[in-house]
Write an enzyme that holds these catalytic residues in place. Structure first.
Site, PDB file in Angstrom:
ATOM      1  NE  ARG A 123      -2.542   0.904   3.571  1.00 45.47           N
ATOM      2  CZ  ARG A 123      -3.210   0.595   4.686  1.00 45.47           C
ATOM      3  NH1 ARG A 123      -4.449   0.134   4.608  1.00 45.47           N
ATOM      4  NH2 ARG A 123      -2.662   0.755   5.861  1.00 45.47           N
ATOM      5  CE  LYS A 147      -2.563   4.441   7.239  1.00 44.06           C
ATOM      6  NZ  LYS A 147      -4.000   4.512   7.527  1.00 44.06           N
TER       7      LYS A 147
HETATM    8  C1  LIG Z   1      -5.155   3.744   7.766  1.00 40.56           C
HETATM    9  C2  LIG Z   1      -6.554   4.065   7.367  1.00 40.56           C
HETATM   10  C3  LIG Z   1      -7.598   3.137   7.515  1.00 40.56           C
HETATM   11  C4  LIG Z   1      -7.427   1.805   8.196  1.00 40.56           C
HETATM   12  O1  LIG Z   1      -6.554   0.955   7.518  1.00 40.56           O
HETATM   13  P1  LIG Z   1      -5.882  -0.282   8.256  1.00 40.56           P
HETATM   14  O2  LIG Z   1      -4.953  -0.839   7.233  1.00 40.56           O
HETATM   15  O3  LIG Z   1      -6.953  -1.239   8.598  1.00 40.56           O
HETATM   16  O4  LIG Z   1      -5.208   0.252   9.468  1.00 40.56           O
HETATM   17  C5  LIG Z   1      -8.848   3.493   7.055  1.00 40.56           C
HETATM   18  N1  LIG Z   1      -9.083   4.703   6.489  1.00 40.56           N
HETATM   19  C6  LIG Z   1      -8.110   5.617   6.340  1.00 40.56           C
HETATM   20  C7  LIG Z   1      -8.429   6.922   5.713  1.00 40.56           C
HETATM   21  C8  LIG Z   1      -6.808   5.327   6.769  1.00 40.56           C
HETATM   22  O5  LIG Z   1      -5.853   6.250   6.617  1.00 40.56           O
END
Ligand SMILES: *Cc1c(COP(=O)(O)O)cnc(C)c1O
Length: 340
Positions: A81, A183
C-alpha cells in the site's frame, strides 16, 4: 521488557523508543539504510514535504502472543500500500522486501517495548516517507527520506467496547479521482477541521459520503465501515476514493472463511443504512470500533443490535481477528510474521 511501564493505562500517543530505521533516496537510489537512536529530523527549510506536503505513511502493530512470541500482522500489505501511495504522489517506491526487513529490524531493536500479552497493549509501528530536498517551483522533490519508528500504545478499549455516536459530515473527505485511496497526511490535514467540529458538537467521528453525489457511504477520517444486515450478511462500501483498510479486508475474509457468513463489497447508499442492524469502524487502532448511533442532521439512526454494546456479529469478527493476530487462532498462510 521495560520494567516501569504501566502498559494497561497507555493511550494512543507517542513515546520514544530505542531505535528507528532511516534510509535516504539520493541521485536516483535508496541507500543501504541504518538503525539509529537519533529521533529528530533535520531537513532544508524548503523541503518538498514542508512546502507542498509530499509525504505518505503507514501504520501497523506488533503483538506479543500468549506464549511470549512477538508477531506482526500482514506487513506485506502495508509495504504494497505504501508503494501505491508513493506512486500516486510521484515519490520513489521503497522496495517492499526492504520495508518488511525494516519492520523486523525496528521491532527487534525495540522488543522491550512490545507490551505483555495480558495488557492488551501493543507496539505501534509508523513507517513514513517525505520529500526532503528543496522545492519551491511546484514539482516532485529529488531527494526523499524513509523512516520507521515504533511506540507502545495501550488497549483501544479500556473496560469494554462502548458503541460510539457519529454524524453525517457536510465536509467531503476525498474527490472521485483524488487521493482518498492512498495513505497520505494531506487527507488528514483537511479532515482536522471536520473532526474538531464533530467533537465540539459531541460526536465521536464523521461519516463521509461520496463527494460527487452525497448519496453513498464512504468512510470516516481514518477507518472503513462494516455493516451487518438483519439476515447476518456482512456488507462493506466499495469505492475508489476510500482507503483500502487491511483490517477491513482481513475481517471480510474472516467473515466468509472462518464464520461462514455471506459478504458483500458494494456501493452502499446512505438510504439503506437505517436497515442495517450493526455498524463498525475498522482499522489497525481498534480492529473494530462499534457504532451505536448515526446522526443525520438531527435524525438518529440507532443500530438495533449494537447500540448498547458490540453487536453479536461484530463481536465474533472482533474476537476471531484479534485471536488470529495474537496467535490464539490459526492464521491463514502468511498473515503472521514472527520477529526473532
Ligand atoms: C489507515 C486508514 C484506515 C485503516 O486501515 P488499516 O490498514 O486497517 O489500518 C482506514 N481509512 C483511512 C483513511 C486510513 O488512513
Amino acid at each position: 521488557m521495560e520494567q516501569n511501564m504501566d502498559w494497561g493505562s497507555l493511550g494512543f500517543g507517542y513515546r520514544k523508543t530505542n531505535e528507528r530505521y532511516v534510509s535516504n533516496f539520493k541521485n536516483g537510489a535508496w541507500d543501504a539504510g541504518v538503525m539509529t537512536t537519533e529521533d529528530t529530523v533535520t531537513i532544508s527549510e524548503c523541503a518538498g514535504v514542508l512546502q507542498y506536503c509530499q509525504a505518505c505513511f503507514e501504520g501497523l502493530k506488533a503483538y506479543r502472543t500468549e506464549d511470549g512470541r512477538v508477531v506482526t500482522f500482514r506487513p506485506d500489505l502495508n509495504a504494497k500500500r505504501m508503494a501505491d501511495s508513493a506512486k500516486r504522489l510521484e515519490m520513489p517506491v521503497f522496495p517492499e522486501d526492504r520495508f518488511i526487513d525494516a519492520v523486523e529490524k525496528v521491532v527487534h531493536a525495540n522488543k522491550d517495548f512490545v507490551p505483555p500479552y495480558a495488557s492488551g497493549a501493543s507496539l505501534y509501528i509508523r513507517p513514513y516517507m517525505f520529500g526532503s530536498s528543496p522545492v519551491i517551483g511546484v514539482k516532485p522533490a529529488e531527494e526523499y527520506q524513509f523512516r520507521m519508528f515504533s511506540t507502545p500504545v495501550g488497549p483501544y478499549f479500556k473496560g469494554g467496547a462502548k458503541p460510539i455516536t457519529i454524524r453525517v459530515s457536510d465536509y467531503d473527505r476525498a474527490a472521485p479521482n483524488g487521493t482518498g485511496h492512498i495513505k497520505a497526511g494531506l487527507n488528514y490535514a483537511m479532515s482536522l477541521h471536520a473532526i474538531v467540529e464533530a467533537h465540539e458538537l459531541g460526536f465521536d467521528e464523521n461519516m463521509y459520503l461520496d463527494a460527487a453525489t452525497r448519496t453513498k457511504v464512504e468512510e470516516t477520517g481514518g477507518a472503513n465501515f462494516l455493516f451487518v444486515t438483519a439476515d447476518n450478511k456482512v456488507v462493506t462500501p466499495k469505492s475508489n476514493s476510500i482507503l483500502p483498510s487491511i483490517t477491513r479486508r482481513s475481517l471480510m475474509y474472516v467473515a466468509k472463511e472462518y464464520l461462514g457468513l455471506e459478504v458483500e463489497e458494494r456501493e452502499v447508499y446512505f438510504d439503506e443504512v437505517k436497515d442495517f442492524v450493526e455498524c463498525g469502524l475498522c482499522g489497525t487502532a481498534a480492529v473494530i470500533s462499534p457504532v451505536g448511533i448515526i446522526n443525520d442532521h438531527g435524525k438518529e439512526i440507532v443500530m438495533q443490535n449494537g447500540n448498547k454494546e458490540m453487536g453479536p456479529i461484530t463481536k465474533k469478527l472482533y474476537e476471531t481477528l484479534t485471536g488470529i493476530q495474537k496467535g490464539k487462532i490459526e492464521a491463514p498462510e502468511g498473515w503472521i510474521r514472527e520477529i526473532k
